[in-house]
Each structure stands twice: as C-alpha cells, then as structure tokens.
Scaffold this motif. Structure first.
Motif, PDB file in Angstrom:
ATOM      1  N   ILE A 170       0.836  -1.205   0.000  1.00  0.00           N
ATOM      2  CA  ILE A 170       0.000   0.000   0.000  1.00  0.00           C
ATOM      3  C   ILE A 170       0.867   1.249   0.000  1.00  0.00           C
ATOM      4  O   ILE A 170       0.618   2.208  -0.739  1.00  0.00           O
ATOM      5  CB  ILE A 170      -0.919   0.014   1.244  1.00  0.00           C
ATOM      6  CG1 ILE A 170      -1.775  -1.259   1.277  1.00  0.00           C
ATOM      7  CG2 ILE A 170      -1.784   1.264   1.276  1.00  0.00           C
ATOM      8  CD1 ILE A 170      -2.519  -1.450   2.581  1.00  0.00           C
ATOM      9  N   PHE A 171       1.924   1.227   0.827  1.00  0.00           N
ATOM     10  CA  PHE A 171       2.799   2.399   0.946  1.00  0.00           C
ATOM     11  C   PHE A 171       4.180   1.954   1.399  1.00  0.00           C
ATOM     12  O   PHE A 171       4.312   1.301   2.426  1.00  0.00           O
ATOM     13  CB  PHE A 171       2.223   3.393   1.959  1.00  0.00           C
ATOM     14  CG  PHE A 171       3.077   4.613   2.172  1.00  0.00           C
ATOM     15  CD1 PHE A 171       3.080   5.644   1.248  1.00  0.00           C
ATOM     16  CD2 PHE A 171       3.893   4.721   3.289  1.00  0.00           C
ATOM     17  CE1 PHE A 171       3.865   6.765   1.433  1.00  0.00           C
ATOM     18  CE2 PHE A 171       4.691   5.845   3.482  1.00  0.00           C
ATOM     19  CZ  PHE A 171       4.676   6.870   2.551  1.00  0.00           C
ATOM     20  N   MET A 172       5.197   2.299   0.618  1.00  0.00           N
ATOM     21  CA  MET A 172       6.571   1.984   0.990  1.00  0.00           C
ATOM     22  C   MET A 172       7.477   3.100   0.478  1.00  0.00           C
ATOM     23  O   MET A 172       7.469   3.418  -0.712  1.00  0.00           O
ATOM     24  CB  MET A 172       7.016   0.641   0.396  1.00  0.00           C
ATOM     25  CG  MET A 172       8.459   0.264   0.765  1.00  0.00           C
ATOM     26  SD  MET A 172       8.896  -1.437   0.291  1.00  0.00           S
ATOM     27  CE  MET A 172       8.934  -1.317  -1.492  1.00  0.00           C
ATOM     28  N   ASP A 173       8.223   3.725   1.381  1.00  0.00           N
ATOM     29  CA  ASP A 173       9.199   4.724   0.954  1.00  0.00           C
ATOM     30  C   ASP A 173      10.406   4.655   1.876  1.00  0.00           C
ATOM     31  O   ASP A 173      10.463   3.855   2.801  1.00  0.00           O
ATOM     32  CB  ASP A 173       8.593   6.131   0.919  1.00  0.00           C
ATOM     33  CG  ASP A 173       8.342   6.718   2.316  1.00  0.00           C
ATOM     34  OD1 ASP A 173       8.511   5.980   3.323  1.00  0.00           O
ATOM     35  OD2 ASP A 173       7.976   7.895   2.401  1.00  0.00           O
ATOM     36  N   GLN A 174      11.401   5.495   1.613  1.00  0.00           N
ATOM     37  CA  GLN A 174      12.651   5.402   2.353  1.00  0.00           C
ATOM     38  C   GLN A 174      12.544   5.885   3.794  1.00  0.00           C
ATOM     39  O   GLN A 174      13.444   5.649   4.594  1.00  0.00           O
ATOM     40  CB  GLN A 174      13.745   6.188   1.627  1.00  0.00           C
ATOM     41  CG  GLN A 174      13.476   7.670   1.472  1.00  0.00           C
ATOM     42  CD  GLN A 174      14.543   8.344   0.629  1.00  0.00           C
ATOM     43  OE1 GLN A 174      15.456   7.701   0.128  1.00  0.00           O
ATOM     44  NE2 GLN A 174      14.420   9.643   0.463  1.00  0.00           N
ATOM     45  N   THR A 175      11.425   6.528   4.166  1.00  0.00           N
ATOM     46  CA  THR A 175      11.264   6.951   5.563  1.00  0.00           C
ATOM     47  C   THR A 175      10.825   5.783   6.446  1.00  0.00           C
ATOM     48  O   THR A 175      10.865   5.889   7.665  1.00  0.00           O
ATOM     49  CB  THR A 175      10.214   8.065   5.682  1.00  0.00           C
ATOM     50  OG1 THR A 175       8.919   7.542   5.329  1.00  0.00           O
ATOM     51  CG2 THR A 175      10.557   9.236   4.762  1.00  0.00           C
ATOM     52  N   HIS A 176      10.360   4.679   5.821  1.00  0.00           N
ATOM     53  CA  HIS A 176       9.856   3.513   6.548  1.00  0.00           C
ATOM     54  C   HIS A 176       8.606   3.841   7.360  1.00  0.00           C
ATOM     55  O   HIS A 176       8.270   3.128   8.307  1.00  0.00           O
ATOM     56  CB  HIS A 176      10.933   2.905   7.454  1.00  0.00           C
ATOM     57  CG  HIS A 176      11.991   2.177   6.693  1.00  0.00           C
ATOM     58  ND1 HIS A 176      12.099   0.801   6.676  1.00  0.00           N
ATOM     59  CD2 HIS A 176      12.983   2.632   5.881  1.00  0.00           C
ATOM     60  CE1 HIS A 176      13.119   0.445   5.907  1.00  0.00           C
ATOM     61  NE2 HIS A 176      13.664   1.542   5.411  1.00  0.00           N
ATOM     62  N   ASN A 177       7.897   4.909   7.002  1.00  0.00           N
ATOM     63  CA  ASN A 177       6.629   5.193   7.662  1.00  0.00           C
ATOM     64  C   ASN A 177       5.561   4.215   7.203  1.00  0.00           C
ATOM     65  O   ASN A 177       5.643   3.626   6.123  1.00  0.00           O
ATOM     66  CB  ASN A 177       6.173   6.624   7.368  1.00  0.00           C
ATOM     67  CG  ASN A 177       6.930   7.647   8.179  1.00  0.00           C
ATOM     68  OD1 ASN A 177       7.585   7.320   9.173  1.00  0.00           O
ATOM     69  ND2 ASN A 177       6.876   8.899   7.768  1.00  0.00           N
TER      70      ASN A 177
END
Length: 254
Positions: A170-177
């Motif tokens: 659903i959501f994956m980025d380099q912030t690991h939020n």
C-alpha cells in the motif's frame, strides 16, 4: 554578438557573456544541461563517461523517479541512472535501469513452491514461509562470515514483519513510515515488542528469490549495516506475494 540560449534551426546552443559557445555540463539558472562538443544541447538518454543520464526535451537533467515510455527509472541527484541495485525505498532496478515490480519471469516462484501450480492463499502463504526461512539462514551465514553471533528467530518480530509485509504494497518509501504516516516502530509496540534497546527494519520489493533479495540488501550500505549490527540479537521475517510482486521484510530487535 549573441549571448545566452541561441537557436539555430532545430538545435539550441548556449553562449557565455563573452559570446563563447559552451560545451559539456553547464548549470544555467539552477538547472543542469549537457552541451555536446559541437555545442548542441542534448536531450533524451545520453551515455556520458560511461554513465547514463536522461535529459528532458527542454534539455534539463532529470532526477528522481521518471516514467519514460512504459518503464520506471531512478536517477540520482547527480542525474546518473541507478542500475542493478536496491534503492533506499526498497525498490529494485535491474542492469538496464528498469524498475522490476517483480523480478520473476513468472508471477509465481515455482521452485519455492515445489510442484504447486495454483495461487491459492494457502499455497502463497506456504511459499512465503519457505522464502522467509531461507532468508533467515542467509542472514546468519552473512553474520558468520563477519564473526558475529547468529540471530534468533523471534515469533513477536515475525508478527511485526507480517504486519509490515501487508502494509508495504500500500505504501513503501525510504522513511519507513506506515500507510497512516506513523513510524514503523509503532508496529513493534502494537505487537508487544516494546522492551527493546534497538530496532531496525529492512524492506524490499521486486525480488523473486531469497538469494536475490539478500544480495540486494548486502549490496546496500544501510541494509547491510542492519544485517551485520552486532547489537542486534533477534529477527523476524515475512514475505508477502501481492499482485504479482514479492514484498520482503526483516525486523530486527535487541
């Protein structure tokens, strides 16, 4: 004498304040352009000193994720195209620079699945468990090479990894939020892993085998650092297969 941008037919050139034609990389009004030895402004894909760059139709050097044709590419802040590497956001780009949402030629990993030919929820979970077990073995092999003690597989961390494996499609980025914007650490706390000194997380997508994802992680300094952290004592692993893509999660604790 003309200065600045000069168009001759369909070709653009740039001349300095002294009227001299400029060549090579030039930063003009905060934007980088590349001017050939003839002075002509270059556009499209250009291989310069062995490195690929993409220059927009305006000549501007592009950075970040770019969809060019039907493929996604990642261009570093320097403009250089990423290739055959795991990026900080967990995505993998192949040797030609293309993002691979699934590195498998088949949407299902037949080798890991054995003779299974269906894609039922049960068989997919079984394959994910086998792949997670393989990653666990490879992690401890890498630690052994460095003289580090083996990690223990922890059920609670496995549960945390399972939650994150469902979230990152659903959501994956380099912030690991997480998809709701909260830190990945909240998944530890929600699952009862809250008495820790250190935690860390590795994510990846686009790999179809344990060997390939581990090679990607070990080739990335940040991911490698987590795997070989001497303060880490436990690990949880989960692999989720969603819409033809494998999503990989390692959760570390200590």
């Amino acid at each position: 004498m003309q200065t600045g941008w000069v168009q001759d037919g369909s070709v653009w050139y740039y001349t300095g304040t002294d009227g001299a034609m400029m060549t090579g990389w030039q930063k003009i009004d905060g934007t980088w352009y590349y001017l050939a030895s003839s002075g002509a402004m270059m556009t499209g894909w250009q291989k310069l000193d062995g490195t690929w760059y993409y220059l927009a139709p305006s000549g501007a050097m592009m950075t970040g994720w770019q969809k060019l044709g039907n493929e996604w590419y990642f261009l570093y802040d320097s403009g250089a195209m990423a290739a055959d590497t795991l990026l900080p956001d967990g995505c993998y780009v192949d040797g030609s620079g293309k993002w691979l949402p699934s590195a498998a030629s088949s949407a299902y990993d037949k080798q890991a699945a054995g003779a299974a030919s269906d894609q039922s929820a049960g068989s997919t979970v079984s394959v994910g468990n086998q792949l997670a077990d393989q990653v666990f073995q490879l992690v401890n092999q890498e630690r052994a090479k460095e003289g580090l003690r083996s990690l223990k597989r922890d059920d609670t961390l496995d549960a945390v990894a399972g939650v994150r494996a469902q979230e990152i499609p659903i959501f994956m980025d380099q912030t690991h939020n997480r998809p709701d914007g909260s830190s990945f650490s909240t998944a530890f706390e929600e699952n009862g892993y809250d008495n820790y000194r250190i935690i860390a997380e590795n994510l990846a997508s686009g790999f179809s085998t344990a060997d390939s994802v581990m090679s990607g992680w070990m080739g990335s300094s940040g991911h490698r650092k987590n795997i070989l952290n001497s303060k880490i004592t436990e690990i949880g692993i989960s692999v989720n297969y969603a819409d033809g893509v494998y999503y990989w999660v390692q959760e570390f604790g200590g």
